[in-house]
Design a protein around this motif. Structure first.
Motif, PDB file in Angstrom:
ATOM      1  N   SER A  35       0.851  -1.188   0.000  1.00  0.00           N
ATOM      2  CA  SER A  35       0.000   0.000   0.000  1.00  0.00           C
ATOM      3  C   SER A  35       0.889   1.242   0.000  1.00  0.00           C
ATOM      4  N   HIS A  36       0.288   2.378  -0.287  1.00  0.00           N
ATOM      5  CA  HIS A  36       1.064   3.618  -0.267  1.00  0.00           C
ATOM      6  C   HIS A  36       1.542   3.938   1.154  1.00  0.00           C
ATOM      7  N   HIS A  37       0.798   3.536   2.167  1.00  0.00           N
ATOM      8  CA  HIS A  37       1.236   3.728   3.549  1.00  0.00           C
ATOM      9  C   HIS A  37       2.449   2.852   3.860  1.00  0.00           C
ATOM     10  N   GLU A  38       2.446   1.620   3.369  1.00  0.00           N
ATOM     11  CA  GLU A  38       3.588   0.718   3.586  1.00  0.00           C
ATOM     12  C   GLU A  38       4.828   1.236   2.861  1.00  0.00           C
ATOM     13  N   LEU A  39       4.659   1.728   1.640  1.00  0.00           N
ATOM     14  CA  LEU A  39       5.799   2.307   0.916  1.00  0.00           C
ATOM     15  C   LEU A  39       6.345   3.531   1.638  1.00  0.00           C
ATOM     16  N   ALA A  40       5.447   4.381   2.152  1.00  0.00           N
ATOM     17  CA  ALA A  40       5.884   5.558   2.896  1.00  0.00           C
ATOM     18  C   ALA A  40       6.657   5.154   4.148  1.00  0.00           C
ATOM     19  N   THR A  41       6.227   4.097   4.815  1.00  0.00           N
ATOM     20  CA  THR A  41       6.929   3.614   6.006  1.00  0.00           C
ATOM     21  C   THR A  41       8.315   3.108   5.637  1.00  0.00           C
ATOM     22  N   LEU A  42       8.434   2.396   4.521  1.00  0.00           N
ATOM     23  CA  LEU A  42       9.753   1.948   4.064  1.00  0.00           C
ATOM     24  C   LEU A  42      10.656   3.145   3.780  1.00  0.00           C
ATOM     25  N   LEU A  43      10.096   4.193   3.188  1.00  0.00           N
ATOM     26  CA  LEU A  43      10.888   5.392   2.918  1.00  0.00           C
ATOM     27  C   LEU A  43      11.349   6.062   4.212  1.00  0.00           C
ATOM     28  N   LEU A  44      10.495   6.091   5.226  1.00  0.00           N
ATOM     29  CA  LEU A  44      10.911   6.623   6.528  1.00  0.00           C
ATOM     30  C   LEU A  44      12.072   5.813   7.097  1.00  0.00           C
ATOM     31  N   LEU A  45      11.971   4.503   6.966  1.00  0.00           N
ATOM     32  CA  LEU A  45      13.006   3.616   7.510  1.00  0.00           C
ATOM     33  C   LEU A  45      14.313   3.702   6.728  1.00  0.00           C
ATOM     34  N   LEU A  46      14.243   4.188   5.514  1.00  0.00           N
ATOM     35  CA  LEU A  46      15.449   4.353   4.709  1.00  0.00           C
ATOM     36  C   LEU A  46      16.420   5.313   5.394  1.00  0.00           C
ATOM     37  N   HIS A  47      15.881   6.319   6.064  1.00  0.00           N
ATOM     38  CA  HIS A  47      16.714   7.352   6.651  1.00  0.00           C
ATOM     39  C   HIS A  47      17.073   7.098   8.106  1.00  0.00           C
ATOM     40  N   ALA A  48      16.233   6.380   8.827  1.00  0.00           N
ATOM     41  CA  ALA A  48      16.534   6.125  10.234  1.00  0.00           C
ATOM     42  C   ALA A  48      15.575   5.087  10.788  1.00  0.00           C
ATOM     43  N   PRO A  49      16.020   4.283  11.749  1.00  0.00           N
ATOM     44  CA  PRO A  49      15.094   3.361  12.418  1.00  0.00           C
ATOM     45  C   PRO A  49      14.000   4.158  13.125  1.00  0.00           C
ATOM     46  N   ILE A  50      12.822   3.561  13.249  1.00  0.00           N
ATOM     47  CA  ILE A  50      11.726   4.221  13.954  1.00  0.00           C
ATOM     48  C   ILE A  50      11.284   3.352  15.113  1.00  0.00           C
ATOM     49  N   ASP A  51      10.525   3.950  16.011  1.00  0.00           N
ATOM     50  CA  ASP A  51       9.982   3.228  17.159  1.00  0.00           C
ATOM     51  C   ASP A  51       9.068   2.107  16.667  1.00  0.00           C
ATOM     52  N   ALA A  52       9.095   0.986  17.356  1.00  0.00           N
ATOM     53  CA  ALA A  52       8.337  -0.196  16.931  1.00  0.00           C
ATOM     54  C   ALA A  52       6.836   0.046  16.884  1.00  0.00           C
ATOM     55  N   SER A  53       6.334   0.976  17.667  1.00  0.00           N
ATOM     56  CA  SER A  53       4.895   1.230  17.681  1.00  0.00           C
ATOM     57  C   SER A  53       4.508   2.468  16.873  1.00  0.00           C
ATOM     58  N   ALA A  54       5.435   3.002  16.099  1.00  0.00           N
ATOM     59  CA  ALA A  54       5.211   4.275  15.423  1.00  0.00           C
ATOM     60  C   ALA A  54       4.199   4.191  14.290  1.00  0.00           C
ATOM     61  N   LYS A  55       4.132   3.107  13.588  1.00  0.00           N
ATOM     62  CA  LYS A  55       3.288   3.020  12.399  1.00  0.00           C
ATOM     63  C   LYS A  55       2.471   1.733  12.416  1.00  0.00           C
ATOM     64  N   PRO A  56       1.194   1.810  12.040  1.00  0.00           N
ATOM     65  CA  PRO A  56       0.360   0.602  12.032  1.00  0.00           C
ATOM     66  C   PRO A  56       0.714  -0.385  10.918  1.00  0.00           C
ATOM     67  N   GLU A  57       1.520   0.022   9.956  1.00  0.00           N
ATOM     68  CA  GLU A  57       1.892  -0.861   8.842  1.00  0.00           C
ATOM     69  C   GLU A  57       3.025  -1.822   9.185  1.00  0.00           C
ATOM     70  N   ILE A  58       3.654  -1.620  10.328  1.00  0.00           N
ATOM     71  CA  ILE A  58       4.829  -2.425  10.694  1.00  0.00           C
ATOM     72  C   ILE A  58       4.534  -3.932  10.701  1.00  0.00           C
ATOM     73  N   PRO A  59       3.423  -4.414  11.275  1.00  0.00           N
ATOM     74  CA  PRO A  59       3.202  -5.869  11.278  1.00  0.00           C
ATOM     75  C   PRO A  59       3.149  -6.492   9.867  1.00  0.00           C
ATOM     76  N   GLN A  60       2.532  -5.801   8.929  1.00  0.00           N
ATOM     77  CA  GLN A  60       2.471  -6.334   7.563  1.00  0.00           C
ATOM     78  C   GLN A  60       3.850  -6.334   6.917  1.00  0.00           C
ATOM     79  N   LEU A  61       4.628  -5.296   7.151  1.00  0.00           N
ATOM     80  CA  LEU A  61       5.979  -5.235   6.592  1.00  0.00           C
ATOM     81  C   LEU A  61       6.890  -6.276   7.239  1.00  0.00           C
ATOM     82  N   TYR A  62       6.686  -6.504   8.530  1.00  0.00           N
ATOM     83  CA  TYR A  62       7.457  -7.524   9.242  1.00  0.00           C
ATOM     84  C   TYR A  62       7.137  -8.912   8.678  1.00  0.00           C
TER      85      TYR A  62
END
Length: 86
Positions: free
Chosen positions: A26-53
Motif C-alpha cells: 500500500s502507499h502507507h507501507e511504501l511511505a513507512t519503508l521510505l521513513l526507515l530508509l533514513h533512520a530506524p523508527i519506534d516499533a509502535s510508530a506506524k500501524p503498517e509495521i506488522p504487515q511489513l514484518y
C-alpha cells in the motif's frame, strides 16, 4: 512456458525465482519503508509495521535501555532500490 526436454518425452518446467512480495504494498507501507530508509523508527510508530514484518521487509532491533526499533532488512532495501529510490 514449458518446453519439451530433447532427451526424453518429459516437459521441462523452468525454475521460478522466489519472490519477496506476495502482494502489492500500500502507499502507507511504501511511505513507512521510505521513513526507515533514513533512520530506524519506534516499533509502535506506524500501524503498517506488522504487515511489513510479515513480508520480511523490516526487522526489530533492540536499542539502549530495552527499547526496540524497526529497520529495513536487505529485502526491504531491495524493494526501495527496485523503485529507484536508492
Amino acid at each position: 512456458m514449458n518446453q519439451p526436454d530433447p532427451n526424453t518425452n518429459d516437459t521441462v518446467t523452468p525454475a521460478r525465482r522466489p519472490t519477496i512480495l506476495r502482494r502489492l504494498l500500500s502507499h502507507h507501507e511504501l511511505a513507512t519503508l521510505l521513513l526507515l530508509l533514513h533512520a530506524p523508527i519506534d516499533a509502535s510508530a506506524k500501524p503498517e509495521i506488522p504487515q511489513l514484518y510479515e513480508a520480511g521487509l523490516v526487522e526489530t532491533v533492540s536499542g539502549d535501555a530495552g527499547s526496540s526499533h524497526i529497520r529495513l532488512t536487505p529485502e526491504g532495501d531491495a524493494v526501495l532500490r527496485g523503485l529507484g529510490v536508492k
